[in-house]
Design a protein around this motif. Structure first.
Motif, PDB file in Angstrom:
ATOM      1  N   GLY A  78      31.161  38.706  47.999  1.00 53.55           N
ATOM      2  CA  GLY A  78      32.148  37.653  47.746  1.00 53.55           C
ATOM      3  C   GLY A  78      33.097  37.506  46.997  1.00 53.55           C
ATOM      4  O   GLY A  78      34.161  37.593  47.587  1.00 53.55           O
ATOM      5  N   ASP A  79      33.539  37.652  45.693  1.00 55.17           N
ATOM      6  CA  ASP A  79      33.705  37.901  44.168  1.00 55.17           C
ATOM      7  C   ASP A  79      33.360  39.020  43.504  1.00 55.17           C
ATOM      8  O   ASP A  79      32.180  38.867  43.123  1.00 55.17           O
ATOM      9  CB  ASP A  79      34.462  37.036  44.006  1.00 55.17           C
ATOM     10  N   HIS A  80      34.718  39.082  42.905  1.00 49.28           N
ATOM     11  CA  HIS A  80      33.848  40.202  41.583  1.00 49.28           C
ATOM     12  C   HIS A  80      35.564  40.781  41.319  1.00 49.28           C
ATOM     13  O   HIS A  80      36.460  40.448  41.713  1.00 49.28           O
ATOM     14  CB  HIS A  80      33.152  41.751  42.440  1.00 49.28           C
ATOM     15  N   ASP A  81      35.697  41.219  40.554  1.00 49.06           N
ATOM     16  CA  ASP A  81      36.983  42.163  39.575  1.00 49.06           C
ATOM     17  C   ASP A  81      36.778  43.305  39.581  1.00 49.06           C
ATOM     18  O   ASP A  81      37.558  44.211  38.754  1.00 49.06           O
ATOM     19  CB  ASP A  81      36.709  41.869  38.127  1.00 49.06           C
ATOM     20  N   MET A  82      36.282  43.966  40.639  1.00 48.75           N
ATOM     21  CA  MET A  82      36.382  45.448  40.967  1.00 48.75           C
ATOM     22  C   MET A  82      37.694  46.031  41.498  1.00 48.75           C
ATOM     23  O   MET A  82      37.300  48.007  41.635  1.00 48.75           O
ATOM     24  CB  MET A  82      35.006  45.869  41.160  1.00 48.75           C
ATOM     25  N   ALA A  83      38.323  45.108  42.278  1.00 51.53           N
ATOM     26  CA  ALA A  83      38.763  45.196  43.045  1.00 51.53           C
ATOM     27  C   ALA A  83      40.320  44.156  43.192  1.00 51.53           C
ATOM     28  O   ALA A  83      40.032  43.162  42.738  1.00 51.53           O
ATOM     29  CB  ALA A  83      38.702  45.730  44.437  1.00 51.53           C
ATOM     30  N   GLU A  84      41.440  44.690  43.931  1.00 48.06           N
ATOM     31  CA  GLU A  84      42.374  43.766  43.780  1.00 48.06           C
ATOM     32  C   GLU A  84      42.494  43.050  45.054  1.00 48.06           C
ATOM     33  O   GLU A  84      43.725  41.800  45.041  1.00 48.06           O
ATOM     34  CB  GLU A  84      44.011  45.004  43.579  1.00 48.06           C
ATOM     35  N   GLN A  85      41.473  43.223  45.802  1.00 45.42           N
ATOM     36  CA  GLN A  85      42.143  42.719  46.991  1.00 45.42           C
ATOM     37  C   GLN A  85      40.777  42.731  47.321  1.00 45.42           C
ATOM     38  O   GLN A  85      39.456  43.039  47.240  1.00 45.42           O
ATOM     39  CB  GLN A  85      42.808  43.055  48.242  1.00 45.42           C
ATOM     40  N   ILE A  86      40.088  41.246  48.206  1.00 41.95           N
ATOM     41  CA  ILE A  86      38.495  41.479  49.175  1.00 41.95           C
ATOM     42  C   ILE A  86      39.258  41.428  50.574  1.00 41.95           C
ATOM     43  O   ILE A  86      39.856  39.581  50.523  1.00 41.95           O
ATOM     44  CB  ILE A  86      37.597  40.938  48.575  1.00 41.95           C
ATOM     45  N   VAL A  87      38.493  41.312  51.644  1.00 39.21           N
ATOM     46  CA  VAL A  87      39.133  41.192  53.059  1.00 39.21           C
ATOM     47  C   VAL A  87      37.851  40.741  53.891  1.00 39.21           C
ATOM     48  O   VAL A  87      36.710  40.848  54.128  1.00 39.21           O
ATOM     49  CB  VAL A  87      39.434  41.876  53.528  1.00 39.21           C
TER      50      VAL A  87
END
Length: 570
Positions: free
Chosen positions: A199-208
């Motif tokens: 639900g959240d992380h720092d591996m991508a610039e966006q989460i859908v």
């Protein structure tokens, strides 16, 4: 222990179970030539072994961390995930019109299997993208497809599925998250969702995020649910992530396993500023979400294959290396002891059976996209089997892996325990295996008045040669026919043993076929010998076990309700 991609096994099952050569003969999948398939399998294996497998242990021991600024992943995970995106591994089965390769879903499943065997926790991140793509392709607007599919297709923007809430576990109809209309067709989203993988992380610039919510005046239950596209960052004028969308990570769960995969509690709209877009029409949320969920269920069944393959590899390596006990007056490695060999061969047979079952279902999905209606119905029937039995096998094989290690398996240093801890969630999420069994007897068994089920029985009976396997197939037909006319409680009481019977019969059919083919094929003698042995073990020793479930599958529910609920605490 080094990770070894199961390329020879995958190639064998893709050819002889999935029928990938037949798929490649169609215009849609013409690019899936033998050379391309081989290159994809080899490339994915090399990438997984070099970049993902070395992080598996740190993912378990360090895990994801919650901070006030968001979830922080273990060192190396961000680079490994970006390597996955840049290498194009997320594009294998994605639509060609949005930057994907448009290859068969079953080939994409083989790639995901390799990645998940190397690092199951990390592989969970892109696992839901395929389902999100399907949901938007079937239900999304042209604008939504243009804005999001190119990024979902590569994995650049990972997707999540948001159903569960604190007061509503599997009871989806009890969801309370709200969606209020705004100007310009947008919606204000407020509510809390729990158990959101990545639900959240720092591996991508966006989460859908794909979110189920209830609109004003909507009826109670599932009919009142709608599906919304809610990005972590709202898109700017250029279609890039811009303003934060008021989605707060309240916490992440402290779990038994899969420590690298952050399972989040998400709060939408604490400040009244979380904006979403309706996918499809109001009240169409369940249809949209189940498009995503059915894909996810096959991928969870695939996780059973992943963890079983890794546990088997680890157990085999230990058994070949660990010297203990004597045979013929000499000290020997434990692989020479009959009971250890029994466990290892069972692990090999069960893993191969689960792989064949999941690949068969995935290939049915590919044929369904080609307009094959019979394949679509076969996929519907096979999905609960693949999800439930695949994950049951993953748990059994991971447990056997610990047993092969003996006491060393019960301590964390060997890594065997991690597989068992990681596997245990798989029969629970994306619909518990009990729910899969209920779906089988409640909806799938009666499709076409039982015609889909009986066609599957007929296909197995036509090819099966072993007498016990044929007896099991006959027993599945007898029990299935009886359940079609049984009352609801009796069907549900019998559902799980019946699902296992039918799954084992299906796996027995597929394993027997592989054993016959391996008996006449040319190639690596060691691979073909173990394939024949695994197939024979499955048919001779695992198939007969399933016959013992007939009593439970024909028992009435009366015994289960013969005592009051309070008596269970006596």
């Amino acid at each position: 222990m080094s990770f070894t991609p199961a390329i020879a096994e995958q190639r064998f099952v893709l050819t002889h179970i999935a029928g990938i050569d037949e798929l490649a003969a169609t215009d849609r999948f013409a690019e899936a030539t033998p050379d391309t398939v081989e290159a994809v399998l080899e490339g994915a294996g090399a990438f997984a072994a070099g970049e993902w497998a070395p992080l598996d242990r740190v993912g378990d021991t360090v895990g994801a961390r919650w901070t006030e600024k968001g979830v922080v992943m273990p060192e190396g995970f961000g680079d490994a995930y970006r390597g996955y995106v840049e290498g194009g591994w997320g594009t294998i089965g994605s639509p060609a019109g949005y930057g994907g390769m448009g290859m068969p879903f079953v080939l994409a499943s083989a790639v995901l299997e390799t990645l998940g065997t190397a690092n199951m926790g990390l592989a969970l991140c892109p696992t839901l993208n395929g389902g999100a793509i399907e949901a938007l392709m079937h239900h999304g607007s042209a604008e939504q497809q243009a804005a999001y599919l190119p990024h979902l297709a590569t994995g650049e923007w990972p997707a999540t599925m948001n159903l569960t809430e604190p007061q509503a576990g599997s009871d989806v109809g009890a969801l309370r998250t709200r969606a209020e209309p705004l100007e310009g067709g947008r919606w204000s989203i407020t509510g809390t969702k729990i158990y959101i993988s990545y639900g959240d992380h720092d591996m991508a610039e966006q989460i859908v995020h794909l979110v189920l919510a209830r609109t004003p005046g909507a009826p109670a239950g599932t009919r009142g649910l709608s599906l919304f596209l809610v990005p972590k960052y709202r898109l700017d004028a250029e279609g890039r992530p811009g303003e934060f969308n008021d989605i707060r990570v309240v916490s992440i769960e402290h779990k038994m396993g899969l420590h690298a995969s952050p399972t989040c509690v998400l709060s939408f709209g604490d400040n009244g500023d979380c904006v979403g877009e309706l996918i499809g029409h109001e009240g169409g949320g369940i249809a949209g979400m189940f498009t995503m969920m059915n894909n996810a269920r096959l991928n969870v069944g695939l996780q059973g294959v992943q963890v079983a393959e890794r546990a088997t590899q680890r157990a085999v390596a230990y058994a070949l290396d660990r010297v203990q006990g004597a045979r013929g007056g000499a000290n020997v490695a434990i692989v020479e002891h009959p009971d250890v060999r029994r466990m290892l061969l069972r692990m090999k047979a069960q893993t191969q059976a689960a792989r064949a079952l999941v690949y068969l279902a995935a290939a049915a999905g590919d044929r369904a996209t080609l307009g094959d209606e019979a394949a679509r119905k076969q996929l519907d029937l096979l999905t609960p089997l693949a999800k439930a039995h695949g994950t049951d096998i993953g748990n059994e094989v991971a447990s056997l892996g610990i047993q092969v290690h003996g006491g060393m398996g019960y301590v964390e240093e060997t890594g065997a325990a991690q597989h068992f801890r990681d596997a245990r969630i798989t029969p629970i999420y994306e619909g518990t295996n009990g729910i899969q069994a209920a779906d089988l007897v409640g909806r799938k068994l009666s499709m076409d008045n039982g015609g889909v089920f009986l066609a599957h029985i007929a296909a197995m009976r036509t090819e099966a040669e072993d007498a016990t396997l044929r007896t099991l197939i006959d027993a599945c037909e007898e029990v299935g026919r009886g359940l079609m006319t049984a009352d609801a409680d009796d069907r549900l009481a019998a559902s799980y043993p019946f699902l296992t019977m039918l799954s084992v019969a299906t796996c027995g059919w597929l394993m027997e076929r592989q054993g016959r083919i391996a008996g006449r094929a040319e190639g690596d003698p060691a691979f073909l010998a173990q394939k024949r042995a695994a197939a024979r073990f499955y048919v001779e020793q695992i198939v007969p076990e399933a016959l013992g479930l007939k009593a439970a599958a024909t028992a009435r529910a009366e015994l289960l309700y013969s005592i009051p609920a309070a008596a269970f605490a006596a």
